[in-house]
Write a protein that holds these residues in place. Structure first.
Motif, PDB file in Angstrom:
ATOM      1  N   UNK A 190      10.342   6.067  34.201  1.00 47.26           N
ATOM      2  CA  UNK A 190      11.528   7.173  34.368  1.00 47.26           C
ATOM      3  C   UNK A 190      12.054   7.437  33.013  1.00 47.26           C
ATOM      4  N   UNK A 191      12.299   6.423  32.595  1.00 47.43           N
ATOM      5  CA  UNK A 191      13.035   6.458  31.077  1.00 47.43           C
ATOM      6  C   UNK A 191      11.904   7.371  30.086  1.00 47.43           C
ATOM      7  N   UNK A 192      10.877   6.948  29.915  1.00 48.62           N
ATOM      8  CA  UNK A 192      10.114   7.710  28.947  1.00 48.62           C
ATOM      9  C   UNK A 192       9.952   9.084  29.658  1.00 48.62           C
ATOM     10  N   UNK A 193       9.649   9.447  30.813  1.00 46.32           N
ATOM     11  CA  UNK A 193       9.627  10.647  31.292  1.00 46.32           C
ATOM     12  C   UNK A 193      10.684  11.673  30.824  1.00 46.32           C
ATOM     13  N   UNK A 194      11.964  11.036  30.714  1.00 48.48           N
ATOM     14  CA  UNK A 194      13.008  11.802  30.243  1.00 48.48           C
ATOM     15  C   UNK A 194      13.340  11.922  28.790  1.00 48.48           C
ATOM     16  N   UNK A 195      13.023  10.758  28.189  1.00 50.24           N
ATOM     17  CA  UNK A 195      13.095  10.794  26.577  1.00 50.24           C
ATOM     18  C   UNK A 195      11.989  11.487  26.014  1.00 50.24           C
ATOM     19  N   UNK A 196      10.684  11.428  26.340  1.00 50.36           N
ATOM     20  CA  UNK A 196       9.455  11.833  25.474  1.00 50.36           C
ATOM     21  C   UNK A 196       8.905  12.743  26.368  1.00 50.36           C
ATOM     22  N   UNK A 197       8.985  13.228  27.469  1.00 47.33           N
ATOM     23  CA  UNK A 197       8.473  14.390  28.196  1.00 47.33           C
ATOM     24  C   UNK A 197       9.384  15.620  28.864  1.00 47.33           C
ATOM     25  N   UNK A 198      10.705  15.380  28.468  1.00 45.66           N
ATOM     26  CA  UNK A 198      11.834  16.240  28.975  1.00 45.66           C
ATOM     27  C   UNK A 198      11.706  16.183  30.542  1.00 45.66           C
ATOM     28  N   UNK A 199      11.387  15.212  31.183  1.00 49.13           N
ATOM     29  CA  UNK A 199      11.313  15.044  32.730  1.00 49.13           C
ATOM     30  C   UNK A 199      10.359  15.997  33.251  1.00 49.13           C
ATOM     31  N   UNK A 200       9.408  16.214  32.533  1.00 44.25           N
ATOM     32  CA  UNK A 200       8.260  17.196  33.484  1.00 44.25           C
ATOM     33  C   UNK A 200       7.326  16.630  34.061  1.00 44.25           C
ATOM     34  N   UNK A 201       7.173  15.164  33.870  1.00 42.50           N
ATOM     35  CA  UNK A 201       6.315  14.682  34.822  1.00 42.50           C
ATOM     36  C   UNK A 201       6.412  14.176  36.334  1.00 42.50           C
ATOM     37  N   UNK A 202       5.555  14.544  37.238  1.00 43.26           N
ATOM     38  CA  UNK A 202       5.835  14.029  38.422  1.00 43.26           C
ATOM     39  C   UNK A 202       5.916  12.660  38.706  1.00 43.26           C
ATOM     40  N   UNK A 203       6.284  12.042  39.884  1.00 42.51           N
ATOM     41  CA  UNK A 203       6.138  10.716  40.247  1.00 42.51           C
ATOM     42  C   UNK A 203       4.599  10.337  40.445  1.00 42.51           C
ATOM     43  N   UNK A 204       4.357   9.120  40.327  1.00 39.84           N
ATOM     44  CA  UNK A 204       3.023   8.623  40.365  1.00 39.84           C
ATOM     45  C   UNK A 204       3.198   7.440  40.865  1.00 39.84           C
ATOM     46  N   UNK A 205       1.854   6.627  41.358  1.00 39.26           N
ATOM     47  CA  UNK A 205       1.762   5.199  41.826  1.00 39.26           C
ATOM     48  C   UNK A 205       1.211   4.443  40.548  1.00 39.26           C
TER      49      UNK A 205
END
Length: 261
Positions: A27-42
């Motif tokens: 969740x942290x890297x999704x916001x910091x490096x991917x602007x929150x673009x990534x969907x949840x995953x398992x």
């Protein structure tokens, strides 16, 4: 609701603690490096013998038909890799997830130029050797942190949130220990918490201070230094690793014993 970046400690539930830490990092890297673009995953733990981790698109399906991607992490390496490289593996696979949803993945296992460019944009340099000068595209790809890049900046920010990987395999093989000693991150001038195996607790156990003015030398956590033990098996193979490792030689099937350096 603010993002929870410090997982709740629960000594009674190693499963919840382990997966909450990995989810918090995702969740942290999704916001910091991917602007929150990534969907949840398992996120799963898988002991793939020759892989730090992997991405598998739409691997899981819920009873209602909803599908999700998988990012697998190999826990065998948690005891031997510096924390920065465990986080590299997670972000490497997050780039694959990004490309599956936002780009054009290469065929099968091929890491193409689009993937390589995205890796660079988040501060990870692709390299088939894991060292400077390697090829940036190919089937089997590693990477290393770019000095001053977004990835390392995000890692340092994450460490201020008391992040760590709490659980690790007590019995890594000699092959795993040797591979881990080739980490390029160990040669970089990085914060001690990122070079230690389990963040602040591991560094504290090694007697390395983290407060300003008390930080110990980075070199103390690198292979072949005084805070690493030398191990030898019956066939005289030598490896170096953190104190207390239980390692079995795949050639002679004997446990390694600590010997004088």
């Amino acid at each position: 609701m603010p993002l929870q970046t410090t997982p709740t400690r629960n000594a009674e539930s190693p499963t919840a603690e382990t997966y909450s830490e990995l989810q918090a990092a995702y969740d942290f890297f999704n916001l910091e490096l991917f602007a929150g673009e990534l969907p949840p995953c398992l996120i799963t733990l898988q002991r793939e013998k020759r892989s730090y981790g992997y991405f598998s698109a739409e691997r899981f399906q819920r009873a209602d038909g909803t599908r999700t991607d998988e990012i697998a992490m190999n826990p065998t390496y948690f005891a031997t890799l510096p924390l920065v490289e465990i986080l590299q593996t997670l972000c490497h696979e997050m780039v694959h997830l990004w490309q599956h949803h936002r780009g054009n993945p290469g065929r099968a296992r091929y890491h193409n130029l689009e993937w390589a460019d995205k890796m660079k944009s988040i501060g990870l340099m692709p390299s088939d050797t894991g060292q400077p000068g390697g090829r940036v595209v190919g089937d089997c790809m590693a990477d290393y942190p770019m000095a001053g890049g977004p990835f390392l900046g995000a890692c340092e920010k994450l460490m201020t949130r008391d992040f760590q990987i709490s659980w690790h395999d007590r019995f890594p093989s000699a092959r795993v220990v040797l591979l881990s000693q080739q980490s390029y991150g160990l040669s970089m001038d990085l914060p001690v918490a990122l070079l230690s195996v389990a963040g602040d607790k591991a560094a504290a156990a090694l007697g390395v201070g983290h407060e300003e003015g008390q930080q110990g030398p980075i070199e103390a956590l690198r292979p072949n230094k005084s805070l690493r033990d030398k191990y030898q098996c019956a066939c005289k193979t030598n490896v170096w690793g953190k104190p207390g490792l239980k390692i079995r030689c795949e050639a002679c099937r004997q446990l390694f014993a600590v010997v004088s350096a």
